[in-house]
Each structure stands twice: as structure tokens, then as C-alpha cells.
Design a protein around this motif. Structure first.
Motif, PDB file in Angstrom:
ATOM      1  N   ASN A 382     -35.650 -27.807  22.025  1.00  0.00           N
ATOM      2  CA  ASN A 382     -36.288 -26.501  21.935  1.00  0.00           C
ATOM      3  C   ASN A 382     -35.674 -25.608  22.995  1.00  0.00           C
ATOM      4  OD1 ASN A 382     -38.432 -26.490  19.851  1.00  0.00           O
ATOM      5  ND2 ASN A 382     -39.226 -28.212  21.018  1.00  0.00           N
ATOM      6  N   LEU A 383     -35.020 -24.545  22.568  1.00  0.00           N
ATOM      7  CA  LEU A 383     -34.379 -23.620  23.492  1.00  0.00           C
ATOM      8  C   LEU A 383     -35.391 -22.556  23.899  1.00  0.00           C
ATOM      9  CD1 LEU A 383     -31.779 -22.705  24.895  1.00  0.00           C
ATOM     10  CD2 LEU A 383     -31.251 -21.361  22.864  1.00  0.00           C
ATOM     11  N   ASP A 384     -35.737 -22.542  25.186  1.00  0.00           N
ATOM     12  CA  ASP A 384     -36.708 -21.586  25.703  1.00  0.00           C
ATOM     13  C   ASP A 384     -36.025 -20.235  25.867  1.00  0.00           C
ATOM     14  OD1 ASP A 384     -38.820 -20.283  26.815  1.00  0.00           O
ATOM     15  OD2 ASP A 384     -39.084 -21.622  28.526  1.00  0.00           O
ATOM     16  N   ILE A 385     -36.406 -19.276  25.038  1.00  0.00           N
ATOM     17  CA  ILE A 385     -35.789 -17.949  25.058  1.00  0.00           C
ATOM     18  C   ILE A 385     -36.533 -17.021  26.019  1.00  0.00           C
ATOM     19  CG2 ILE A 385     -35.164 -15.955  23.664  1.00  0.00           C
ATOM     20  CD1 ILE A 385     -33.515 -18.435  23.076  1.00  0.00           C
ATOM     21  N   THR A 386     -37.846 -16.961  25.928  1.00  0.00           N
ATOM     22  CA  THR A 386     -38.610 -16.009  26.729  1.00  0.00           C
ATOM     23  C   THR A 386     -38.802 -16.466  28.168  1.00  0.00           C
ATOM     24  OG1 THR A 386     -40.687 -17.034  25.994  1.00  0.00           O
ATOM     25  CG2 THR A 386     -39.803 -15.213  24.674  1.00  0.00           C
ATOM     26  N   ASP A 387     -38.829 -17.774  28.410  1.00  0.00           N
ATOM     27  CA  ASP A 387     -38.987 -18.321  29.760  1.00  0.00           C
ATOM     28  C   ASP A 387     -40.250 -17.775  30.425  1.00  0.00           C
ATOM     29  OD1 ASP A 387     -38.381 -19.914  31.901  1.00  0.00           O
ATOM     30  OD2 ASP A 387     -37.038 -18.473  32.839  1.00  0.00           O
ATOM     31  N   THR A 404     -45.228 -13.409  23.922  1.00  0.00           N
ATOM     32  CA  THR A 404     -43.875 -12.881  23.753  1.00  0.00           C
ATOM     33  C   THR A 404     -43.109 -13.771  22.785  1.00  0.00           C
ATOM     34  OG1 THR A 404     -43.955 -12.081  26.030  1.00  0.00           O
ATOM     35  CG2 THR A 404     -41.811 -12.162  24.963  1.00  0.00           C
ATOM     36  N   GLU A 405     -42.612 -13.177  21.706  1.00  0.00           N
ATOM     37  CA  GLU A 405     -41.999 -13.944  20.626  1.00  0.00           C
ATOM     38  C   GLU A 405     -40.549 -13.530  20.424  1.00  0.00           C
ATOM     39  OE1 GLU A 405     -43.312 -16.380  19.201  1.00  0.00           O
ATOM     40  OE2 GLU A 405     -45.471 -16.186  19.484  1.00  0.00           O
ATOM     41  N   VAL A 406     -39.774 -14.457  19.878  1.00  0.00           N
ATOM     42  CA  VAL A 406     -38.400 -14.177  19.470  1.00  0.00           C
ATOM     43  C   VAL A 406     -38.447 -13.519  18.097  1.00  0.00           C
ATOM     44  CG1 VAL A 406     -36.129 -15.153  19.040  1.00  0.00           C
ATOM     45  CG2 VAL A 406     -37.595 -16.163  20.780  1.00  0.00           C
ATOM     46  N   THR A 407     -38.072 -12.258  18.040  1.00  0.00           N
ATOM     47  CA  THR A 407     -38.181 -11.496  16.796  1.00  0.00           C
ATOM     48  C   THR A 407     -36.889 -11.439  16.009  1.00  0.00           C
ATOM     49  OG1 THR A 407     -37.709  -9.454  17.996  1.00  0.00           O
ATOM     50  CG2 THR A 407     -40.018 -10.070  17.753  1.00  0.00           C
ATOM     51  N   CYS A 408     -35.740 -11.613  16.655  1.00  0.00           N
ATOM     52  CA  CYS A 408     -34.467 -11.505  15.955  1.00  0.00           C
ATOM     53  C   CYS A 408     -33.419 -12.307  16.717  1.00  0.00           C
ATOM     54  CB  CYS A 408     -34.035 -10.051  15.836  1.00  0.00           C
ATOM     55  SG  CYS A 408     -32.855  -9.741  14.506  1.00  0.00           S
ATOM     56  N   ALA A 409     -32.463 -12.889  15.982  1.00  0.00           N
ATOM     57  CA  ALA A 409     -31.399 -13.687  16.600  1.00  0.00           C
ATOM     58  C   ALA A 409     -30.171 -13.643  15.721  1.00  0.00           C
ATOM     59  CB  ALA A 409     -31.838 -15.136  16.823  1.00  0.00           C
ATOM     60  N   ALA A 410     -28.997 -13.794  16.360  1.00  0.00           N
ATOM     61  CA  ALA A 410     -27.717 -13.799  15.632  1.00  0.00           C
ATOM     62  C   ALA A 410     -26.711 -14.576  16.460  1.00  0.00           C
ATOM     63  CB  ALA A 410     -27.219 -12.384  15.371  1.00  0.00           C
ATOM     64  N   THR A 411     -25.759 -15.213  15.773  1.00  0.00           N
ATOM     65  CA  THR A 411     -24.684 -15.956  16.424  1.00  0.00           C
ATOM     66  C   THR A 411     -23.347 -15.412  15.959  1.00  0.00           C
ATOM     67  OG1 THR A 411     -24.702 -17.637  14.677  1.00  0.00           O
ATOM     68  CG2 THR A 411     -26.034 -18.078  16.649  1.00  0.00           C
ATOM     69  N   SER A 412     -22.328 -15.605  16.783  1.00  0.00           N
ATOM     70  CA  SER A 412     -20.978 -15.230  16.397  1.00  0.00           C
ATOM     71  C   SER A 412     -20.415 -16.230  15.396  1.00  0.00           C
ATOM     72  CB  SER A 412     -20.080 -15.153  17.631  1.00  0.00           C
ATOM     73  OG  SER A 412     -20.042 -16.401  18.302  1.00  0.00           O
ATOM     74  N   GLY A 413     -19.349 -15.834  14.727  1.00  0.00           N
ATOM     75  CA  GLY A 413     -18.789 -16.713  13.708  1.00  0.00           C
ATOM     76  C   GLY A 413     -18.265 -18.013  14.259  1.00  0.00           C
ATOM     77  N   ASP A 414     -17.711 -18.012  15.468  1.00  0.00           N
ATOM     78  CA  ASP A 414     -17.207 -19.251  16.065  1.00  0.00           C
ATOM     79  C   ASP A 414     -18.276 -20.038  16.784  1.00  0.00           C
ATOM     80  OD1 ASP A 414     -17.657 -17.521  18.108  1.00  0.00           O
ATOM     81  OD2 ASP A 414     -15.605 -17.509  18.884  1.00  0.00           O
ATOM     82  N   GLY A 415     -19.487 -19.508  16.884  1.00  0.00           N
ATOM     83  CA  GLY A 415     -20.587 -20.227  17.513  1.00  0.00           C
ATOM     84  C   GLY A 415     -20.601 -20.191  19.017  1.00  0.00           C
ATOM     85  N   ASN A 416     -19.770 -19.370  19.655  1.00  0.00           N
ATOM     86  CA  ASN A 416     -19.728 -19.330  21.116  1.00  0.00           C
ATOM     87  C   ASN A 416     -20.839 -18.476  21.719  1.00  0.00           C
ATOM     88  OD1 ASN A 416     -17.479 -21.004  21.401  1.00  0.00           O
ATOM     89  ND2 ASN A 416     -16.059 -19.309  21.102  1.00  0.00           N
ATOM     90  N   TRP A 417     -21.363 -17.513  20.960  1.00  0.00           N
ATOM     91  CA  TRP A 417     -22.332 -16.585  21.514  1.00  0.00           C
ATOM     92  C   TRP A 417     -23.586 -16.547  20.654  1.00  0.00           C
ATOM     93  CZ3 TRP A 417     -22.027 -14.408  26.216  1.00  0.00           C
ATOM     94  CH2 TRP A 417     -20.784 -14.399  26.848  1.00  0.00           C
ATOM     95  N   LEU A 418     -24.717 -16.374  21.334  1.00  0.00           N
ATOM     96  CA  LEU A 418     -26.028 -16.217  20.698  1.00  0.00           C
ATOM     97  C   LEU A 418     -26.706 -15.011  21.332  1.00  0.00           C
ATOM     98  CD1 LEU A 418     -28.537 -17.205  19.023  1.00  0.00           C
ATOM     99  CD2 LEU A 418     -29.139 -18.591  21.019  1.00  0.00           C
ATOM    100  N   VAL A 419     -27.230 -14.123  20.483  1.00  0.00           N
ATOM    101  CA  VAL A 419     -27.945 -12.930  20.940  1.00  0.00           C
ATOM    102  C   VAL A 419     -29.358 -12.988  20.385  1.00  0.00           C
ATOM    103  CG1 VAL A 419     -27.963 -10.419  21.038  1.00  0.00           C
ATOM    104  CG2 VAL A 419     -25.792 -11.642  20.930  1.00  0.00           C
ATOM    105  N   THR A 420     -30.350 -12.830  21.250  1.00  0.00           N
ATOM    106  CA  THR A 420     -31.756 -12.897  20.857  1.00  0.00           C
ATOM    107  C   THR A 420     -32.491 -11.666  21.375  1.00  0.00           C
ATOM    108  OG1 THR A 420     -32.373 -14.141  22.849  1.00  0.00           O
ATOM    109  CG2 THR A 420     -31.762 -15.410  20.887  1.00  0.00           C
ATOM    110  N   SER A 421     -33.551 -11.319  20.686  1.00  0.00           N
ATOM    111  CA  SER A 421     -34.446 -10.244  21.124  1.00  0.00           C
ATOM    112  C   SER A 421     -35.863 -10.777  21.138  1.00  0.00           C
ATOM    113  CB  SER A 421     -34.340  -9.031  20.197  1.00  0.00           C
ATOM    114  OG  SER A 421     -34.815  -9.358  18.896  1.00  0.00           O
ATOM    115  N   GLU A 422     -36.642 -10.355  22.110  1.00  0.00           N
ATOM    116  CA  GLU A 422     -38.025 -10.776  22.237  1.00  0.00           C
ATOM    117  C   GLU A 422     -38.909  -9.551  22.419  1.00  0.00           C
ATOM    118  OE1 GLU A 422     -38.404 -12.189  26.747  1.00  0.00           O
ATOM    119  OE2 GLU A 422     -36.758 -13.176  25.672  1.00  0.00           O
TER     120      GLU A 422
END
Length: 894
Positions: A382-387, A404-422
Motif C-alpha cells: 500500500n503506497l501512502d500518498i497523503t501521509d 484526504t483522498e487520492v482523487t487522480c493519478a497518472a503514470t508515464s509510459g515507461d513507468g518511471n514517474w507517478l503523479v497523484t493529486s489529493e
């Protein structure tokens, strides 16, 4: 046992299967008699988990198709396991092997659905059922025989128990006789004698607070209950006489408590509820430890059920997990299943495929993302996003948790980056909104991502509705309810840490939507401070039953909540320019963004508006947008609530349009394929070049039971195959994958070939060994001539440019392939041989001639002749005069 079968050249067919997301918290788990296993009901089956490791060791299945199991019980000896389905099918398994012994339908149910199932003794069981097909909503109690299905059941009709959506039953002993304690969500606890239907009683809770759970003592005449005020009350005495009982109240919980259970010996009482804290009370004869409490705090969900054994405690939580703790209240194992999303997380559930780990990233417990492995069918972490700490509400007015919830998430095509919004907005304080950038770190530890950049109030406190990353993960676009999209880029000035920064914000309207979208941004906050001297406040949900939208029932089924608990909608919102999806082109030069029904194209480098695409079919507003990949990079695919349209970026016109009702649109980052899902759960895989789909699957699941709201592409084994994962009801994971080819498909061996012993189960059906018995034909010497001829054939069959130069080849080998035969010289002896005088002289001449014959040379290099040929070729060229060339090189011309 399995064997491989041969490959066949058939067309690729696809299978649609359910992978994960089954609920394991609908019913109370049961410990085995030895306490080493835990049996958990999972829809139609029962899983057996090891208490020490938390691994599923086997599964108890039924032979008859059922809708749902509602209860599991062990007999007193522990040899058999009994279960009952909701439609009244009684199943008996052997505990050692898990084989089905018997299945029979319970008689006289009269079209009622079973609610609870409990064993009275080794011969009888207690069933509670309700009439869901019309008529009075009343709980019916019946005792059925386990030995035969011909005996008529014993019905307890002398006591009328209404049904309010909650049924809890516990069995105990009073005066040496069996009794059952039943609660229905009201203020009463009903007591029913198991052998004498006419003996019954009921007890009312103090102050008329609703009772939510009940547990009976196994050795004494005592019953424990918990209520909506958070109290635990122990009732002791003659339970069949409401005047001959005494009550002991234990009060620690501030919010309603949902679970209560006596320990096996009855010296402790375990309670839990909305505070996400498990409390262990010391009761009974332990006078030196009276009223002593032990806690397990900060559990990841609301406590629904509690099960106990001699050495362990199992706690069922609302995040679709079961925590196992020892008798010393130390958690050592967790059984986790996909799902368990909170109400706020369901509004923006994410489903992403991470290519570096070959796992799915999806929503989970509040403020977390789950990393689910499709290969092992387990939640890896389980990846803790909001901490942030999970703090329950202090107010009893609104018990629906809002975190506080994770409302949106996206990853890059190569899987190196993850962007989340809370996001968190309680309607009182200023909204909490953050945008976080994570980098993959598979080689550094167990956590797959580490936080690089955290942007507080990235959209001024407005929620982020869409995120898009390019393939390399160097460029990001986010869209929010402030009717703006912002462009983010990596700052590679420092080598050790790559940070992200905002380049600019782009908007189509006036750009002041953040002040109009919600009045909370401008209102002055006012807090209502209640007086500490006032008594406890009594709210309707604490005492009243049968209300429409009962808050207690919503809390018990919070894992099924389909929307945010407190939606906040402003009257000043402008839907004309409401943001939708955003996308980045493959080369990173264009950005596509929805503003209401207008699809806009923006230049990435200049950050200015290039053009606006519109069509009458795009109203009222756009939802998704995706750029084409590879040979379809000049196409732009978009969806609205009623259609799917494809624009050509070369002509800025609609190439084709289909009238469907899409729910999600996704593209494969490494091919030109796209997939769209409709409200009827129809899936279409297509390319932007043509409106004719590559793959079409109609009605994958019944839309009445749930609609697929999100999907994602995964990496298939073959390049041209399609592998899609779907999420339905925000927790159920399905997969559309190619049927296993006959090359790698495993076929189950028939029951006729099943091994008859445990040792034979380890042996294959067909065995091959490199050690073979000695045979006469293998004793002969190798045929050197045959081996040599084979080598010569391989040498002569090679291409001319692959053959080595002739001067490097052995002369003996050249003589052999030319057909020349050589004779072996006789061995020299120390003494001369005697010659027979009668022998002929011709034989001596033949022998001497063969020995003295000189060997002829096959080929000798003549460099003078070669040079002369080259010079003669030069003379034929018209570069020099014929006589001049002859005098220069010293060659006589003919």
C-alpha cells in the motif's frame, strides 16, 4: 497434475475473467478448532487462511451453484464444516480434505432469504430468514436437523421480531440449556430458548440507545452488547427473566461500536467501532486487573466483525482486509484483498498499469494506492500518498468519515514517474489540495516510488480532475475545477534530485473560476463551539429505527458507498467552460484540453491557443481525449456523454463519429490501439484510422449489477494481442486476455489418471530418463568413415565465401576429397624376414613400385603467370599507348 499440449493455428479468441476485488468482509470469519486456520467467506466460496502467514492454503467450494454463502460453522469435534447459502442450501465439508459430503435444501423456507446460520449442537442448526418478496418484514427463526432433511423444522413463532436491516445472532448457555440472543438494530435484545419455543424474553438497553452487536458467554449466563453511544454492556443473571439480571457498563468508545466478542474462556471482552481502535477489556474473576484495557490503535478501517480463538484475534475492517493479532494485542498478519475504497476515493478511482513492475496501481484504503500483482494475485504493498494520520470525526452529527483522498493519478509510459493529486473539503475550513510527483525506485527498497516534489494548492484549492504525462515522463499537464490547466516540467539543474516546477497556467475563459466555483473560497469561517457542561446530545440515528437512509446501515456498508458523503456544489459554477480530460501528443508539441463542449489545441512551447475544435454532437460537454500513437499520431480521439469522435489534425475536421454512451477511453502508449467501454459494458478496441473495431465484446457483464467505469492496457505476450484490465463498482477487477494458445496451455488430466497415493502425485504421467539399459547394438565401435563423410558433406555444402583459402587447408584433407588413395607403409622389424623361394618375383615388383611411387601435387601457386594475366588486361585498356605500356612493363605484345 498438468501436461502440455501441442500448438494449433487457430484464430485468437479472448476470455473475460474476474481477477480480484472480491469482498471478504461481508460476514464474520471463523477460526478452526485448533486455532491454526481462519475460514473467510468470499461470495460463493470459503477460503482457508493460515493464521501465521496469512496465505490462502485451500478453498471450500460447493458442487451446486449458489448465490452467496452467509455462514460457516464447525462441529464440536472439528471433523466437519457446515455452511449455508442465502437461498437455503446446507453444505457439509470434511475439514481435512475439503470434500463435499452432502448438500440439501432446507425445507419450509417459503421463499425467504437466509440471514444467519449457527450450529446449536452436532445435530441441529439455527436459521434466521426474512421475507424479501413482499409481506411483513419480520425475522423468522427455525431449527433444522443436520442428520436428515425429512424432519420438519422447529419454528419459533411465539416471539415477533421486526426486521430493520440488521440481524446478529449469538448462542450461549443459561441454566444448563441452550439459548439464542438476537438483535435487530433496535434497543431490544431478544432471548429465545432453543428446546422450548414458548420460553423467550427480551431486554431493553438503557436510555433506549440502539443495540448494534451481541455476544454470548460460553460458560456463564451472560450477554454483552454494544450500542450507538459507544457503550459495552454486560448483562448477567437469569436471561429469561428481565427482572433477575444485572448490568455492567464499559464505556470508552466515543462513536458507535459495531463489534463485540467474548474471549474463548470469557475472561476478556473485545470491542471495536468507528474509532478504528480495538479495545480488550479485562472482566470476570481477574480482580487484580479489573477494568484494565489494552488497545490496537490506528487500524486502517472501521471495525465490522471480531472473531477469537485461544491464541488469536481476527478483526474485519471496512477497507476489505482482515487483521490477525495475537493474545498480547500485537498485529502479526494481514489478509488483504483489492477494494475497500472509501466514499471519496470512489469518485476518482484510478486504475493504472505500471510496466516496470507489471502490476496494477489502483485506489485502496483512504489516502493510499494499492500495488496489485496480476501474476501472483496479491496486493504487494500500500503506497501512502497523503501521509496523514487517520483521525475519526469528533462530531456525532455527521459520522460519514471525510479524509484526504487520492482523487487522480497518472503514470508515464515507461513507468518511471507517478503523479497523484489529493483533495479534502469539509465545507468549513479551506480545502486541502496537493499535487505530488513520485519517481520509481525498484532497486532501492520495497516501496516502489519515492516522493520528489510536493506542490501545495497547485490549483488554488480546487480539485484536480485530469492528469496527463508524456511517455518519457518529462512533461505533465493537470486540469482542475478552477477551469485552468497547468503545465509542469522537470528541472534537471541538479543531478541528485529532479524537481518539478510549473511553467504556466492556461485558461479559456476569464480565469477567475476558482473564486466562483465554490463560495467557501471567500466566506469567513465560523466555528460552533459546543458547551462542555451540556449533557450528551441525542441524535435521531441513535434511537430511531426504520428511517429512510439509515445512517447506521450506511456506516456498516461504508465499503459500498458510491458517492462522497458530503458533496459540496456551488450555485456559481459555470458548466460552459468546465474542464474535462487533457492529453499530450506523442512528440510533445500539442496539448488537447476540454473546456465544456469545446476541444482546444494548445502549443506546448509557446503555451498559446492554436485552434478550437467543435461539433454539434460534442454537446453538452466533453469527457475524455487521447492523441493517436505511431502511425495514428495525426488523429485526435475524444468522447462525450453520447458519442465518440475522431478528428484529423491535418484537416481539423471530424473523420468519423459513432453514437454510443462511453464510460471510459484509454490508449495503449506503445501502439496505435485504443479501447472504449460503454454503459452497456460493451468493449471496442480500435485504431483511429477506421471506425471498424479490431476487437468487439458485447455485454461482458450485466450492467444492472455494475458498470465498468475505467480500464487500462497492459503488456501482452504477443505484440498484436490485446490485454485489457477493467474496474467495475470501483473495486472489482476483470481482465480481457487472449485465450492461452495450445503451445503453452495446460490441460487438466482426467480423473481416471489421478494418482492413488501421495508419492505418486509427485510423478509425471510420462517419464523420460537419460540413463538407458545396455543394448548390444551400442557396444560396437564408432564408424569413423561415416562420421568423416558427414563432415565432408557439411564442408562442401557451405557457401564459397565461407570456405577458407586453399593454402590453409590440410593437404591430406584435399587428397581425401580428390579421391587419391594412399597405402600404408609396412612396419619396420628388427630382423629381416625370410623369403619363400617358391614365391613369385612379380609380387616384389608390385610392392616396391607402390612404395617408391612419388606423390603428385594437386595445386601449386604460379604468381608469375597471374601477374602476366593482370598486365595483359591492363594493356587492353585505352589509358596508355600499347607500345609504351609494353616497354614500361617489359612485356611483349602480340
Amino acid at each position: 497434475m498438468v501436461v502440455k499440449i501441442q500448438k494449433s493455428n487457430e484464430e485468437t479468441t479472448y476470455n473475460f475473467t474476474r481477477k480480484a476485488g472480491r469482498s471478504i468482509i461481508e460476514h464474520r470469519p471463523v477460526f478452526s478448532p485448533d486455532g491454526e486456520s481462519l475460514v473467510v467467506i468470499v461470495e460463493k466460496i470459503a477460503r482457508v487462511y493460515n493464521v501465521q502467514t496469512g496465505d490462502c492454503v485451500r478453498v471450500l467450494e460447493t458442487e451446486t451453484n449458489i448465490d452467496e454463502l452467509i455462514g460457516i460453522c464447525f462441529d464440536k469435534e472439528g471433523f466437519n464444516v457446515y455452511g449455508c447459502s442465502r437461498d437455503g442450501l446446507l453444505i457439509t465439508w470434511t475439514w481435512e480434505k475439503g470434500a463435499v459430503l452432502r448438500e440439501f435444501k432446507l425445507p419450509n423456507l417459503r421463499k425467504r432469504q437466509v440471514c444467519t446460520f449457527d450450529l446449536i449442537d452436532s445435530e441441529r442448526c439455527l436459521i434466521t430468514s426474512v421475507n424479501v418478496y413482499g409481506g411483513p418484514t419480520q425475522i423468522f427463526l427455525g431449527s433444522f436437523s443436520l442428520k436428515t432433511n425429512l424432519q420438519s423444522p422447529m419454528e419459533f413463532t411465539s416471539q415477533q421480531i421486526p426486521f430493520f436491516g440488521i440481524v446478529r445472532v449469538s448462542l450461549g448457555w443459561c441454566n444448563g440449556e441452550h439459548y439464542a440472543a438476537i438483535i435487530n438494530g433496535s434497543k431490544f435484545v431478544y432471548i429465545q430458548h432453543m428446546a422450548k419455543p414458548h420460553i423467550h424474553a427480551f431486554h431493553s438497553n438503557y436510555n433506549e440507545f440502539r443495540v448494534l452487536d451481541v455476544s454470548c458467554h460460553q460458560h456463564q449466563s451472560a450477554v454483552a452488547i454494544v450500542d450507538t453511544l459507544g457503550r459495552a454492556t454486560i448483562v448477567r443473571g437469569d436471561l429469561f427473566n428481565y427482572k433477575a439480571v444485572a448490568r455492567e457498563v464499559l464505556h470508552w468508545h466515543h462513536l458507535p461500536a459495531f463489534a463485540v466478542k467474548f474471549s474463548t474462556q470469557g475472561s476478556y471482552l473485545i470491542t471495536g467501532g468507528m474509532e478504528k481502535v480495538l479495545v480488550k477489556w479485562t472482566i470476570g474473576n481477574l480482580a487484580d486487573k479489573a477494568n484494565q484495557k489494552e488497545f490496537i490503535p490506528r487500524l486502517p478501517g472501521l471495525i465490522k466483525f471480531v472473531a477469537v480463538s485461544n491464541s488469536h484475534i481476527a478483526v474485519t475492517l471496512s477497507n476489505n482486509s482482515i487483521v490477525i493479532a495475537n493474545a498480547q494485542m500485537r498485529v502479526h498478519c494481514t489478509i488483504l484483498e483489492c477494494g475497500g475504497l472509501s466514499a471519496a476515493a470512489r469518485a476518482g478511482a484510478a486504475l493504472l498499469y505500471h510496466r516496470r513492475t507489471a502490476c496494477l496501481l489502483m485506489g485502496g484504503r483512504p489516502g493510499h494506492l494499492q500495488l496489485y500483482s496480476t501474476a501472483s494475485d496479491k496486493v504487494l504493498c500500500n503506497l501512502d500518498i497523503t501521509d496523514t494520520n487517520s483521525i475519526p470525526t469528533e462530531s456525532k452529527h455527521d459520522l460519514i468519515p471525510l479524509e484526504t483522498e487520492v482523487t487522480c493519478a497518472a503514470t508515464s509510459g515507461d513507468g518511471n514517474w507517478l503523479v497523484t493529486s489529493e483533495y479534502r473539503n469539509d465545507g468549513v475550513t479551506y480545502p486541502e489540495e496537493k499535487l505530488k510527483f513520485w519517481v520509481s525506485q525498484l532497486s532501492k527498497g520495497a516501496v516502489p516510488f519515492t516522493l520528489v516534489t510536493c506542490v501545495n494548492l497547485s490549483h488554488g484549492g480546487c480539485n484536480v480532475v485530469a492528469i496527463s504525462l508524456n511517455t518519457l515522463g518529462t512533461f505533465c499537464v493537470t486540469a482542475g475545477t478552477d477551469q485552468k490547466f497547468r503545465i509542469w516540467k522537470q528541472d534537471k539543474a541538479t543531478r541528485q534530485k529532479r524537481e518539478w516546477s510549473c511553467l504556466t497556467a492556461c485558461y479559456y475563459s476569464s480565469g477567475v473560476a476558482q473564486f466562483q466555483s465554490n463560495s467557501i473560497f471567500n466566506d469567513i469561517k465560523k466555528f460552533n463551539i459546543s458547551s462542555f457542561t451540556s449533557g450528551p446530545e441525542v441524535l435521531p440515528y441513535m434511537k430511531e429505527v426504520g428511517r429512510r437512509g439509515d445512517l447506521i446501515l450506511r456506516l456498516m456498508n461504508i465499503h459500498k458507498e458510491a458517492a462522497v458523503g458530503r458533496p459540496i456544489v456551488s450555485a456559481n459554477a459555470d458548466p460552459e467552460n468546465e474542464m474535462g480530460g487533457v492529453a499530450i501528443s506523442q512528440d510533445g508539441s500539442l496539448i488537447a484540453a476540454w473546456f465544456g463542449c469545446k476541444l482546444t489545441l494548445w502549443d506546448t512551447h509557446l503555451c498559446n491557443l492554436r485552434t478550437t475544435l467543435s461539433h454539434p454532437a460534442l454537446r453538452p460537454k466533453g469527457v475524455h481525449v487521447q492523441f493517436g500513437i505511431a502511425d495514428a499520431a495525426h488523429y485526435l480521439v475524444c468522447t462525450t456523454e453520447n458519442c465518440l469522435a475522431v478528428f484529423s489534425l491535418l484537416s481539423l475536421t471530424v473523420k468519423w463519429l459513432v453514437n454510443i454512451k462511453p464510460t471510459c477511453l484509454v490508449s495503449d502508449p506503445f501502439s496505435n490501439k485504443m479501447a472504449v467501454v460503454t454503459t452497456q459494458n460493451d468493449v471496442f478496441v480500435f485504431t483511429p484510422h477506421s471506425s471498424t473495431p479490431i476487437l468487439r465484446q458485447n455485454g461482458l457483464v450485466d450492467p444492472r449489477s455494475g458498470v465498468i467505469n475505467i480500464c487500462t492496457f497492459a503488456k501482452a505476450v504477443k505484440k498484436n494481442d490485446v490485454l485489457l484490465y477493467f474496474m467495475r463498482n470501483n473495486s472489482e477487477i476483470y481482465c480481457l486476455e487472449p485465450e492461452r494458445t495450445t503451445d503453452d496451455r495446460l490441460e487438466v488430466i482426467s480423473s481416471k489418471n489421478v494418482p492413488t497415493s501421495n508419492f505418486s502425485a509427485l510423478l509425471a504421467e510420462q517419464q523420460l530418463s537419460e540413463v538407458r539399459p545396455l543394448q548390444a547394438a551400442e557396444l560396437h565401435e564408432l564408424n569413423n568413415v561415416a562420421l568423416g563423410n558427414n563432415a565432408i558433406k557439411q564442408f562442401l555444402s557451405a557457401a564459397p565465401h565461407m570456405v577458407p583459402p586453399v593454402n590453409l587447408i590440410s593437404t591430406a584433407f584435399l587428397e581425401h576429397i580428390s579421391g587419391q588413395e594412399t597405402t600404408e607403409e609396412p612396419e619396420e622389424t628388427e630382423a629381416a624376414m625370410e623369403v619363400d623361394p617358391q614365391s613369385s618375383d612379380d609380387e616384389e615388383e608390385v610392392v616396391s613400385n607402390g612404395a617408391d611411387e612419388t606423390k603428385t601435387q594437386l595445386w601449386t601457386a604460379n604468381y608469375d603467370e597471374v601477374n602476366e594475366k593482370k598486365l595483359r588486361r591492363i594493356l587492353k585498356l585505352p589509358v596508355l599507348h600499347k607500345d609504351a605500356a609494353a616497354s614500361i612493363f617489359g612485356v611483349k605484345s602480340n
